[in-house]
Design a protein around this motif. Structure first.
Motif, PDB file in Angstrom:
ATOM      1  N   ALA A 181       0.831  -1.199   0.000  1.00  0.00           N
ATOM      2  CA  ALA A 181       0.000   0.000   0.000  1.00  0.00           C
ATOM      3  C   ALA A 181       0.870   1.255   0.000  1.00  0.00           C
ATOM      4  O   ALA A 181       2.022   1.238   0.446  1.00  0.00           O
ATOM      5  N   THR A 182       0.326   2.325  -0.520  1.00  0.00           N
ATOM      6  CA  THR A 182       1.030   3.603  -0.518  1.00  0.00           C
ATOM      7  C   THR A 182       1.175   4.101   0.921  1.00  0.00           C
ATOM      8  O   THR A 182       0.539   3.572   1.843  1.00  0.00           O
ATOM      9  N   PRO A 183       2.002   5.143   1.147  1.00  0.00           N
ATOM     10  CA  PRO A 183       2.101   5.702   2.501  1.00  0.00           C
ATOM     11  C   PRO A 183       0.753   6.114   3.086  1.00  0.00           C
ATOM     12  O   PRO A 183       0.576   6.126   4.297  1.00  0.00           O
ATOM     13  N   ALA A 184      -0.203   6.425   2.213  1.00  0.00           N
ATOM     14  CA  ALA A 184      -1.543   6.797   2.682  1.00  0.00           C
ATOM     15  C   ALA A 184      -2.412   5.570   2.933  1.00  0.00           C
ATOM     16  O   ALA A 184      -3.591   5.704   3.273  1.00  0.00           O
ATOM     17  N   GLY A 185      -1.832   4.369   2.767  1.00  0.00           N
ATOM     18  CA  GLY A 185      -2.590   3.141   3.012  1.00  0.00           C
ATOM     19  C   GLY A 185      -3.518   2.753   1.887  1.00  0.00           C
ATOM     20  O   GLY A 185      -4.466   1.994   2.091  1.00  0.00           O
ATOM     21  N   LYS A 186      -3.242   3.237   0.673  1.00  0.00           N
ATOM     22  CA  LYS A 186      -4.130   2.969  -0.455  1.00  0.00           C
ATOM     23  C   LYS A 186      -3.522   1.976  -1.429  1.00  0.00           C
ATOM     24  O   LYS A 186      -2.308   1.790  -1.480  1.00  0.00           O
ATOM     25  N   ASN A 187      -4.400   1.341  -2.211  1.00  0.00           N
ATOM     26  CA  ASN A 187      -3.987   0.487  -3.300  1.00  0.00           C
ATOM     27  C   ASN A 187      -5.075   0.535  -4.365  1.00  0.00           C
ATOM     28  O   ASN A 187      -6.180   1.026  -4.104  1.00  0.00           O
ATOM     29  N   ARG A 188      -4.771   0.045  -5.554  1.00  0.00           N
ATOM     30  CA  ARG A 188      -5.731   0.105  -6.643  1.00  0.00           C
ATOM     31  C   ARG A 188      -6.727  -1.038  -6.533  1.00  0.00           C
ATOM     32  O   ARG A 188      -6.447  -2.169  -6.941  1.00  0.00           O
ATOM     33  N   LEU A 189      -7.883  -0.709  -6.025  1.00  0.00           N
ATOM     34  CA  LEU A 189      -8.937  -1.702  -5.854  1.00  0.00           C
ATOM     35  C   LEU A 189      -9.389  -2.267  -7.195  1.00  0.00           C
ATOM     36  O   LEU A 189      -9.602  -3.466  -7.329  1.00  0.00           O
ATOM     37  N   SER A 241     -16.401   1.215 -25.328  1.00  0.00           N
ATOM     38  CA  SER A 241     -16.574   0.151 -24.343  1.00  0.00           C
ATOM     39  C   SER A 241     -15.415   0.126 -23.355  1.00  0.00           C
ATOM     40  O   SER A 241     -14.358   0.731 -23.589  1.00  0.00           O
ATOM     41  N   ALA A 242     -15.617  -0.603 -22.258  1.00  0.00           N
ATOM     42  CA  ALA A 242     -14.588  -0.694 -21.230  1.00  0.00           C
ATOM     43  C   ALA A 242     -14.584  -2.087 -20.622  1.00  0.00           C
ATOM     44  O   ALA A 242     -15.626  -2.749 -20.551  1.00  0.00           O
ATOM     45  N   LEU A 243     -13.420  -2.524 -20.217  1.00  0.00           N
ATOM     46  CA  LEU A 243     -13.290  -3.687 -19.351  1.00  0.00           C
ATOM     47  C   LEU A 243     -13.177  -3.196 -17.918  1.00  0.00           C
ATOM     48  O   LEU A 243     -12.570  -2.156 -17.649  1.00  0.00           O
ATOM     49  N   PHE A 244     -13.771  -3.957 -16.992  1.00  0.00           N
ATOM     50  CA  PHE A 244     -13.672  -3.624 -15.563  1.00  0.00           C
ATOM     51  C   PHE A 244     -13.250  -4.870 -14.822  1.00  0.00           C
ATOM     52  O   PHE A 244     -13.757  -5.964 -15.081  1.00  0.00           O
ATOM     53  N   TRP A 245     -12.283  -4.717 -13.907  1.00  0.00           N
ATOM     54  CA  TRP A 245     -11.876  -5.864 -13.094  1.00  0.00           C
ATOM     55  C   TRP A 245     -11.408  -5.422 -11.714  1.00  0.00           C
ATOM     56  O   TRP A 245     -11.079  -4.261 -11.485  1.00  0.00           O
ATOM     57  N   ILE A 246     -11.412  -6.386 -10.789  1.00  0.00           N
ATOM     58  CA  ILE A 246     -10.994  -6.165  -9.408  1.00  0.00           C
ATOM     59  C   ILE A 246      -9.545  -6.620  -9.244  1.00  0.00           C
ATOM     60  O   ILE A 246      -9.183  -7.718  -9.673  1.00  0.00           O
ATOM     61  N   ASN A 247      -8.723  -5.788  -8.624  1.00  0.00           N
ATOM     62  CA  ASN A 247      -7.293  -6.066  -8.475  1.00  0.00           C
ATOM     63  C   ASN A 247      -6.908  -6.692  -7.138  1.00  0.00           C
ATOM     64  O   ASN A 247      -5.832  -7.286  -7.037  1.00  0.00           O
ATOM     65  N   LEU A 248      -7.753  -6.552  -6.111  1.00  0.00           N
ATOM     66  CA  LEU A 248      -7.343  -6.915  -4.758  1.00  0.00           C
ATOM     67  C   LEU A 248      -8.088  -8.129  -4.221  1.00  0.00           C
ATOM     68  O   LEU A 248      -9.215  -8.426  -4.625  1.00  0.00           O
ATOM     69  N   ASN A 249      -7.442  -8.812  -3.280  1.00  0.00           N
ATOM     70  CA  ASN A 249      -8.051  -9.877  -2.488  1.00  0.00           C
ATOM     71  C   ASN A 249      -8.814  -9.269  -1.318  1.00  0.00           C
ATOM     72  O   ASN A 249      -8.664  -8.078  -1.014  1.00  0.00           O
ATOM     73  N   PRO A 250      -9.613 -10.084  -0.617  1.00  0.00           N
ATOM     74  CA  PRO A 250     -10.353  -9.567   0.535  1.00  0.00           C
ATOM     75  C   PRO A 250      -9.478  -8.932   1.607  1.00  0.00           C
ATOM     76  O   PRO A 250      -9.922  -8.014   2.302  1.00  0.00           O
ATOM     77  N   GLY A 252      -6.887  -7.161   1.068  1.00  0.00           N
ATOM     78  CA  GLY A 252      -6.238  -5.968   0.531  1.00  0.00           C
ATOM     79  C   GLY A 252      -4.983  -6.254  -0.267  1.00  0.00           C
ATOM     80  O   GLY A 252      -4.411  -5.331  -0.856  1.00  0.00           O
ATOM     81  N   SER A 253      -4.542  -7.494  -0.304  1.00  0.00           N
ATOM     82  CA  SER A 253      -3.361  -7.837  -1.099  1.00  0.00           C
ATOM     83  C   SER A 253      -3.747  -7.951  -2.574  1.00  0.00           C
ATOM     84  O   SER A 253      -4.920  -8.103  -2.922  1.00  0.00           O
ATOM     85  N   GLY A 254      -2.740  -7.907  -3.449  1.00  0.00           N
ATOM     86  CA  GLY A 254      -3.007  -7.958  -4.875  1.00  0.00           C
ATOM     87  C   GLY A 254      -3.313  -9.358  -5.368  1.00  0.00           C
ATOM     88  O   GLY A 254      -2.735 -10.345  -4.892  1.00  0.00           O
ATOM     89  N   TRP A 276      -8.592   4.223 -12.545  1.00  0.00           N
ATOM     90  CA  TRP A 276      -8.213   3.433 -11.386  1.00  0.00           C
ATOM     91  C   TRP A 276      -8.903   3.941 -10.127  1.00  0.00           C
ATOM     92  O   TRP A 276      -8.963   5.149  -9.877  1.00  0.00           O
ATOM     93  N   SER A 277      -9.414   3.014  -9.331  1.00  0.00           N
ATOM     94  CA  SER A 277      -9.977   3.350  -8.022  1.00  0.00           C
ATOM     95  C   SER A 277      -8.915   3.065  -6.976  1.00  0.00           C
ATOM     96  O   SER A 277      -8.680   1.907  -6.628  1.00  0.00           O
TER      97      SER A 277
END
Length: 311
Positions: A181-189, A241-250, A252-254, A276-277
């Motif tokens: 995670a970034t210093p702010a505790g974030k990751n790309r969901l 059009s767009a593709l959408f997918w989830i990057n993280l596990n429950p 918070g890991s990738g 990116w979220s």
């Protein structure tokens, strides 16, 4: 006789008053309709401005490619007017081969710069990119659309990046999530990858850990959005059009299975949009995006099932 003399004037006055009342009613009706239209537009579309979104996503636009991990194809995610505006905003010009006699490369705008990986140039990614200003009405509308699609996330957590691939350019297999995670505790969901324009061949997005050979056997309609000639899950570049997918596990890991690549742009160009979220990992758990608070309801174990007589 005086009464007889004034009667035509009284009738004329009454008719004039009736005409005036009708004009007032017409004016009030038009004014009321205008106010209703403005109010409706304002509240149906929170992003004001000349480039406000003209459409909303419909459930029929979303087709699920995979349940776990979640991958979906969304048609008409970016309207034609929005695509035109975003291309102008990013100043993406038609590709012109670079020559040594050229003072500048005409296909690279001042806004676009060479893509990076983890903040540094890399042979993995040879495209050009630019983060688009969140103050732009269309960019703000897309951020709001992406946030609402995911259960009303905060649009401020949405980053919008335009990416331009000239012939032969690519983004080799990679992950969108950060190793930590970034210093702010974030990751790309999550990731949306939308197509603004495309003229290349065999240049979709490939997911090497997914077998897609059976999609077309169930219905040939998948061949409108997937490359049915390939064994691996590979999207076609459908403009808008767009593709959408989830990057993280429950936790918070990738997710390691979300390895993907932007295939080389063969014989043409490709301009896409990364949305990116980037969300606080703790919020992912607290909001119950991957399950509830209680572990036993979240992922029931065999012992618990036996205890309640379900095993």
């Amino acid at each position: 006789m005086a009464k007889e003399t004034n009667k035509p004037a009284a009738v004329a006055g009454a008719k004039e008053m009736e005409t005036w009342n009708m004009m007032q009613m017409l004016a009030f009706t038009i004014f009321g309709a205008l106010i209703a239209t403005l109010v409706s537009a304002r509240y149906s579309n929170p992003v004001a401005g000349p480039h406000a979104p003209v459409h909303a996503l419909e459930a029929s636009n979303v087709k699920i490619l995979s349940f776990d991990p979640f991958i979906a194809h969304i048609s008409n995610f970016v309207s034609e007017a929005e695509r035109k505006h975003l291309l102008e905003l990013g100043s993406v010009r038609p590709f012109v081969p670079y020559t040594s006699t050229s003072k500048t490369n005409p296909c690279i705008s001042p806004l676009l710069t060479s893509s990076t990986v983890a903040g540094a140039p890399s042979t993995l990614r040879t495209s050009s990119t630019a983060f688009l200003p969140p103050s732009d009405p269309v960019v703000a509308a897309l951020a709001l659309r992406a946030a609402a699609f995911q259960g009303f996330l905060d649009p401020l957590d949405i980053d919008v990046q335009i990416t331009s691939y000239n012939p032969g350019q690519e983004y080799k297999h990679h992950y969108d999530w950060y190793p930590s995670a970034t210093p702010a505790g974030k990751n790309r969901l999550s990731t949306f990858f939308a197509i603004l324009k495309s003229s290349c061949r065999d240049c979709g997005t490939e997911f090497p850990f997914f077998n897609a050979t059976l999609h077309s056997q169930y219905t040939s309609a998948w061949c409108d959005v997937l490359d049915c000639t390939k064994e691996l899950l590979t999207s076609l570049n459908v403009e808008g059009s767009a593709l959408f997918w989830i990057n993280l596990n429950p936790d918070g890991s990738g997710r390691r299975d979300m390895y993907h690549a932007g295939l080389p742009a063969a014989g043409g160009e490709k301009v896409g949009l990364n949305i990116w979220s980037e969300i606080d990992v703790g919020e992912v758990v607290k909001r119950g995006l991957f399950g509830g608070w209680s572990r036993k309801w979240w992922r029931p174990e065999e012992e618990w099932l036996e205890a309640v007589g379900l095993a």
